[in-house]
Design an enzyme around this catalytic site. Sequence first.
Site, PDB file in Angstrom:
ATOM      1  N   MET A 120      30.204  26.716 -31.751  1.00  0.00           N
ATOM      2  CA  MET A 120      29.311  26.601 -32.894  1.00  0.00           C
ATOM      3  C   MET A 120      29.759  25.507 -33.870  1.00  0.00           C
ATOM      4  SD  MET A 120      28.647  30.667 -33.643  1.00  0.00           S
ATOM      5  CE  MET A 120      27.474  30.350 -34.967  1.00  0.00           C
ATOM      6  N   HIS A 121      28.884  25.216 -34.822  1.00  0.00           N
ATOM      7  CA  HIS A 121      29.174  24.423 -36.031  1.00  0.00           C
ATOM      8  C   HIS A 121      29.318  22.925 -35.801  1.00  0.00           C
ATOM      9  CE1 HIS A 121      29.955  28.439 -37.423  1.00  0.00           C
ATOM     10  NE2 HIS A 121      31.134  28.515 -36.853  1.00  0.00           N
ATOM     11  N   ASP A 171      28.416  30.865 -29.152  1.00  0.00           N
ATOM     12  CA  ASP A 171      29.327  31.435 -28.158  1.00  0.00           C
ATOM     13  C   ASP A 171      29.598  32.916 -28.379  1.00  0.00           C
ATOM     14  OD1 ASP A 171      30.797  30.901 -30.455  1.00  0.00           O
ATOM     15  OD2 ASP A 171      32.294  29.655 -29.463  1.00  0.00           O
TER      16      ASP A 171
END
Length: 478
Positions: free
Chosen positions: A76-77, A232
């Site tokens: 992520m991110h 995830d």
Amino acid sequence: MYLGLDLGTSGLKGILIDDAQKVVAEASAPLSVKRPHDGWSEQMPTDWIGAAESVLGQLAPHGLGALRGIGLSGQMHGATLLDAADDVLRPCILWNDTRAHAEARVLDEDPDFRAITGNIVFPGFTAPKLVWVARHEPAIFAQVARVLLPKDYLRLWLTGEHVAEMSDAAGTSWFDTGRRDWSDALLAKTGMRRAQMPRLVEGSDVSGILRPELAERFGIPRGVVVAGGGGDNAASGIGVGVVKAGQAFVSLGTSGVLFAANDGYQPDPATAVHTFCHALPGTWHQMGVILAATDALNWFARLAGSAASDLTADLGGLIAPEKTLFLPYLGGERTPLNDAAIRGAFMGLEHTTDRSAATRAVLEGVTYAIRDCRDALAATGTKIESLLAVGGGSRSRYWCQAIATALGTPLSLPVAGDFGGAFGAARLALMAATGAGAEIATQPTISAVIEPVLALSDAFDEGHARYRRAAAAIRGLT
């Protein structure tokens, strides 16, 4: 058949399942991380495409003629910046990159961010990274036509569509987590526009159709749908059947996660708990996140000149924590500290500290960090009624017993097999292709239940208290 692709930090994994959710085939391809400066962590998105080509090439001999859906999971991110021609403008700034700590602090001082997103603005989140790019790489920022999260760049390659889903989008600091939509107000505060954001779908919805040229190349039928997928951890939640309130799992991967499903939206940013959308409609989840779990063990294994598995295999049965104490803050920490500058430490070293004692200290340090996450979730009202362990670290019986004892909660280990992000993504593909829902996200068969060692509960309570005092003592020193 249904394919799940999980784009991790260290590699891309693919799992192929059939209608009965039996794993038919698996494949993986490695990825590396570039760290050109202290606190930086980057990957080239073109490497993700190469890894995906490798995985599909490995799976093609198993016959993909029965494939009906593809699901995506991923780290992520990450800030993947594209120009108007969808060309990559710079390496992707990853989730564990902390260069934007000053920008994150400024954004977090604006109360609208916590109020709308339900979360602290962490340095690893996407929005502060774009503020950093605007400040330090203005020529690149001026060309940004679209920002995609890592797995969604894979989706662009697979389908030609710019699409994100709710669980991943919730980790950007641009997302109204309660309304499940982009926040125009927060985008404007960082110099961004909704037009630069991908279209949103739920994780179990269809996000696009596999491009015909890829279908032909890998022997896949035309018309295969690509599901929204999940970040995830949300995808791992689908994979292990953590989809209802009271259900939780602890993931011992590169980072560590304590993940609990919620039937409603109950944010409490001050705890440094992440409150995100789940990968299923009308559901949310909370996470306590630590930045180094197996990453800390692998770091120590390199230092000790041994394989991590050898270090943990030599420990024997669980014993009470000793004087040696380890703080696993190798690259800062999220829950509950929200501190990008803090760094790790060994404390209480003495002449009798040997390799086994140091190894136990590392495992205990990560265990205490996970207990911090449990305490932070509890402060929001979240109760954990059942807890599963997943990830590479769960293969260590010693570590699992330490976690069960420190949390005072039995820890269930699934049967051999991968029930993580790739499996969850394959389940989401099945949902998108068939219209099935959360009922197919059942929990796996349990191979063992690790009970807390009650005789050591007080010792682990005392160890955790020492750990908390030590963390407070080193803040500002490292």
